[in-house]
Design an enzyme around this catalytic site. Structure first.
Site, mmCIF file in Angstrom:
data_model
loop_
_atom_site.group_PDB
_atom_site.id
_atom_site.type_symbol
_atom_site.label_atom_id
_atom_site.label_comp_id
_atom_site.label_asym_id
_atom_site.label_seq_id
_atom_site.Cartn_x
_atom_site.Cartn_y
_atom_site.Cartn_z
ATOM 1 N N SER A 80 0.822 -1.210 0.000
ATOM 2 C CA SER A 80 0.000 0.000 0.000
ATOM 3 C C SER A 80 0.856 1.260 0.000
ATOM 4 O O SER A 80 0.577 2.232 -0.720
ATOM 5 C CB SER A 80 -0.923 0.012 1.229
ATOM 6 O OG SER A 80 -1.851 -1.033 1.180
ATOM 7 N N GLY A 99 -6.109 -3.592 -7.906
ATOM 8 C CA GLY A 99 -7.248 -2.754 -7.578
ATOM 9 C C GLY A 99 -6.821 -1.417 -7.000
ATOM 10 O O GLY A 99 -7.444 -0.377 -7.259
ATOM 11 N N ARG A 114 -14.136 -6.462 -11.176
ATOM 12 C CA ARG A 114 -14.279 -5.876 -9.845
ATOM 13 C C ARG A 114 -14.982 -4.527 -9.915
ATOM 14 O O ARG A 114 -14.759 -3.745 -10.847
ATOM 15 C CB ARG A 114 -12.905 -5.743 -9.181
ATOM 16 C CG ARG A 114 -12.254 -7.088 -8.911
ATOM 17 C CD ARG A 114 -10.842 -6.958 -8.388
ATOM 18 N NE ARG A 114 -10.797 -6.355 -7.066
ATOM 19 C CZ ARG A 114 -9.669 -6.122 -6.402
ATOM 20 N NH1 ARG A 114 -8.503 -6.436 -6.965
ATOM 21 N NH2 ARG A 114 -9.687 -5.587 -5.201
ATOM 22 N N SER A 154 -13.443 1.821 3.316
ATOM 23 C CA SER A 154 -12.524 1.341 2.275
ATOM 24 C C SER A 154 -11.428 2.366 2.068
ATOM 25 O O SER A 154 -11.703 3.518 1.695
ATOM 26 C CB SER A 154 -13.272 1.113 0.956
ATOM 27 O OG SER A 154 -12.363 0.946 -0.118
ATOM 28 N N GLN A 179 -9.244 2.341 -0.276
ATOM 29 C CA GLN A 179 -9.118 2.656 -1.698
ATOM 30 C C GLN A 179 -10.096 3.747 -2.114
ATOM 31 O O GLN A 179 -9.728 4.691 -2.820
ATOM 32 C CB GLN A 179 -9.331 1.395 -2.530
ATOM 33 C CG GLN A 179 -8.226 0.367 -2.394
ATOM 34 C CD GLN A 179 -8.458 -0.866 -3.262
ATOM 35 O OE1 GLN A 179 -9.475 -0.992 -3.935
ATOM 36 N NE2 GLN A 179 -7.509 -1.772 -3.252
ATOM 37 N N ASP A 181 -7.019 -7.874 4.560
ATOM 38 C CA ASP A 181 -6.178 -8.741 3.724
ATOM 39 C C ASP A 181 -5.643 -9.949 4.487
ATOM 40 O O ASP A 181 -5.162 -10.907 3.888
ATOM 41 C CB ASP A 181 -5.004 -7.949 3.146
ATOM 42 C CG ASP A 181 -5.454 -7.011 2.037
ATOM 43 O OD1 ASP A 181 -6.454 -7.308 1.365
ATOM 44 O OD2 ASP A 181 -4.808 -5.962 1.847
ATOM 45 N N LYS A 205 -12.797 -8.618 -3.404
ATOM 46 C CA LYS A 205 -11.351 -8.499 -3.524
ATOM 47 C C LYS A 205 -10.916 -9.157 -4.831
ATOM 48 O O LYS A 205 -11.699 -9.250 -5.774
ATOM 49 C CB LYS A 205 -10.670 -9.137 -2.307
ATOM 50 C CG LYS A 205 -11.058 -8.506 -0.977
ATOM 51 C CD LYS A 205 -10.621 -7.060 -0.853
ATOM 52 C CE LYS A 205 -9.163 -6.907 -0.537
ATOM 53 N NZ LYS A 205 -8.752 -5.503 -0.338
ATOM 54 N N ARG A 218 -13.318 -13.827 -1.623
ATOM 55 C CA ARG A 218 -12.456 -14.527 -0.670
ATOM 56 C C ARG A 218 -13.240 -15.310 0.372
ATOM 57 O O ARG A 218 -12.714 -16.294 0.905
ATOM 58 C CB ARG A 218 -11.496 -13.536 0.003
ATOM 59 C CG ARG A 218 -10.347 -13.112 -0.904
ATOM 60 C CD ARG A 218 -9.384 -12.185 -0.193
ATOM 61 N NE ARG A 218 -8.274 -11.814 -1.064
ATOM 62 C CZ ARG A 218 -7.441 -10.801 -0.817
ATOM 63 N NH1 ARG A 218 -7.607 -10.058 0.266
ATOM 64 N NH2 ARG A 218 -6.458 -10.525 -1.650
ATOM 65 N N ARG A 221 -3.068 -13.654 -1.844
ATOM 66 C CA ARG A 221 -3.338 -13.988 -0.443
ATOM 67 C C ARG A 221 -3.779 -15.445 -0.304
ATOM 68 O O ARG A 221 -3.401 -16.118 0.663
ATOM 69 C CB ARG A 221 -4.420 -13.064 0.127
ATOM 70 C CG ARG A 221 -4.153 -11.573 -0.040
ATOM 71 C CD ARG A 221 -2.966 -11.094 0.759
ATOM 72 N NE ARG A 221 -2.781 -9.653 0.607
ATOM 73 C CZ ARG A 221 -1.696 -8.988 0.949
ATOM 74 N NH1 ARG A 221 -0.660 -9.625 1.470
ATOM 75 N NH2 ARG A 221 -1.606 -7.689 0.778
#
Length: 436
Positions: A27, A98, A126, A171, A173, A319, A346, A350, A392
């Protein structure tokens, strides 16, 4: 599928011990390149993550006319500033990232260039409307499939106005995309979250000379701020370290020391979960560097118990939830993960993927709309696991092989290079140290 796309992993339940330095935080690496490119002048980045996602970010800003030179984990950026970027003559390809795509939408909206952002097949599925929606409220010109919900998207940079936006889901993002757009918007831009998500963007804005206000769950900044190049040191990625932390916690006799790993308060949910489960976690040293705290941590095995993981802690370990689910299979009792709907959007769904793959190993796990319920401790057996092209999940499968009876076959293990290029080498080193 060819043989080269499957990796067989078998460790015969080893003890793992040693000291490692995990790769740079993904990040922070993304944001260092982005802000170094927005700012005017030279920026030095040390500890940059040489993963595929972050390299995509570098390639994109080169296409916008920013000079970027990389020597391993050292990066030198020399930028004319966002208002002097050139219009790219190719589409800006974010690959599977993403973070790259969503933050870039905010950045480009406040620039003076017209561009098209694309991604691979997975990223193109996504949702982007969570970002394009508030950006369009600011006046951004964004068009594409599904009324701006899916890549490829065309962005025509132009005049923006600040907004007061309350996010439906926490979020980092989405928050970051709005704040990036707010840098070049007229007036005040304010973002309110239901729970505080990771705050790397806010910290790095300050490092580059921006003035930003934070009060509780609200972040605000005035537009028209000019950023200047600076020096950035990227700490180790705690999300990457989490996989080895979980291994040390659940394997009898194991202990691992993590050197110079990030200790940002909005990212240490994994440490809090490990402590609540009963693992031995020690913070040996702690430092502050360029607005981002980091230090040395030791995690050791202990008797583990199931817990409930919910609420405000979820954004701080979103994550890490796949590896926490694996860890929960070795805890005494029931572990419940709630409020994690974000996992469904994600790199893959997930929640469904973790449930399916751990079930193959013999785990007692069931999915819920917003999480999972895991009962342990459960002995696991080897199986053929899918990574779904999700780094992941690929790392979760490899760590599972440390505790299974029999081997684990991982489909498409190369996806792990997205965030952890030397993952298998470091895993092997930790095992060898016990054998020496």
């Amino acid at each position: 599928m060819t043989v080269s796309e499957v990796k067989t992993v078998q460790f015969n339940k080893p003890v793992i011990k040693g000291s490692i330095k995990v790769p740079g935080d993904k990040s922070i690496s993304h944001r260092a390149i982005m802000l170094g490119s927005i700012a005017t002048g030279k920026t030095s980045v040390k500890g940059f993550l040489e993963g595929e996602d972050c390299l995509r970010t570098i390639d994109i800003f080169k296409q916008l006319g920013v000079s970027i030179e990389r020597n391993g984990t050292d990066v030198l950026i020399d930028s004319p500033g966002i208002h002097n970027w050139k219009t790219p003559d190719v589409e800006l390809y974010a690959g599977n990232s993403g973070t790259t795509a969503r933050l870039l939408l905010g950045i480009l909206s406040g620039s003076r260039v017209k561009s098209v952002v694309t991604g691979d097949d997975s990223l193109s599925k996504r949702p982007m409307k969570r970002v394009t929606g508030p950006l369009q409220l600011m006046g951004a010109s964004i068009s594409g499939a599904g009324e701006g919900d899916f890549l490829p998207l065309t962005i025509k940079g132009g005049a923006l106005k600040g907004i007061d936006y309350e996010m439906p889901v926490a979020s980092a993002q989405v928050k970051s995309a709005i704040l990036f757009a707010g840098l070049n918007a007229d007036g005040l831009t304010s973002v309110k979250e239901s729970a505080v998500s990771r705050d790397h963007t806010e910290r790095m804005f300050k490092l580059f000379g921006a003035t930003i206000q934070q009060e509780g769950n609200v972040v605000s900044l005035h537009g028209g701020q000019n950023l200047k190049g600076t020096n950035v040191v990227v700490p180790g990625d705690i999300s990457s370290a989490a996989f080895f932390m979980a291994a040390a916690a659940m394997i009898k006799g194991s202990s691992i020391e993590f050197v110079d790993v990030g200790l940002n308060p909005t990212r240490i949910g994994i440490i809090k979960v490990l402590e609540r489960m009963g693992a031995t976690v020690e913070i040996l040293e702690k430092y502050g560097e360029n607005e981002e705290p980091y230090g040395t941590i030791r995690v050791s095995n202990s008797h583990l118990r199931g817990i409930v993981i919910e609420g405000d802690i979820i954004p701080t370990l979103i994550d890490e939830l796949p590896i926490i689910a694996l860890l929960a299979t070795q805890c005494e009792g029931v572990t419940v993960i709630k409020d994690a709907e974000e996992l469904r959007v994600k790199e893959t769904d997930r929640i469904a993927a973790v449930t399916d793959e751990l079930t193959k190993l013999g785990a007692q796990i069931e999915s819920t709309e917003d999480g999972m319920i895991i009962t342990g401790p459960t002995p696991l057996k080897g199986a053929n696991l899918k990574s779904y092209g999700d780094h992941r999940l690929g790392m979760m499968a490899a760590i599972a092989a440390l505790i299974t009876e029999g081997s684990v076959q991982i489909e498409n293990p190369s996806c792990i290079a997205i965030s952890y290029p030397n993952f298998f080498e470091q895993l092997s080193d930790l095992i060898k140290k016990d054998e020496d």
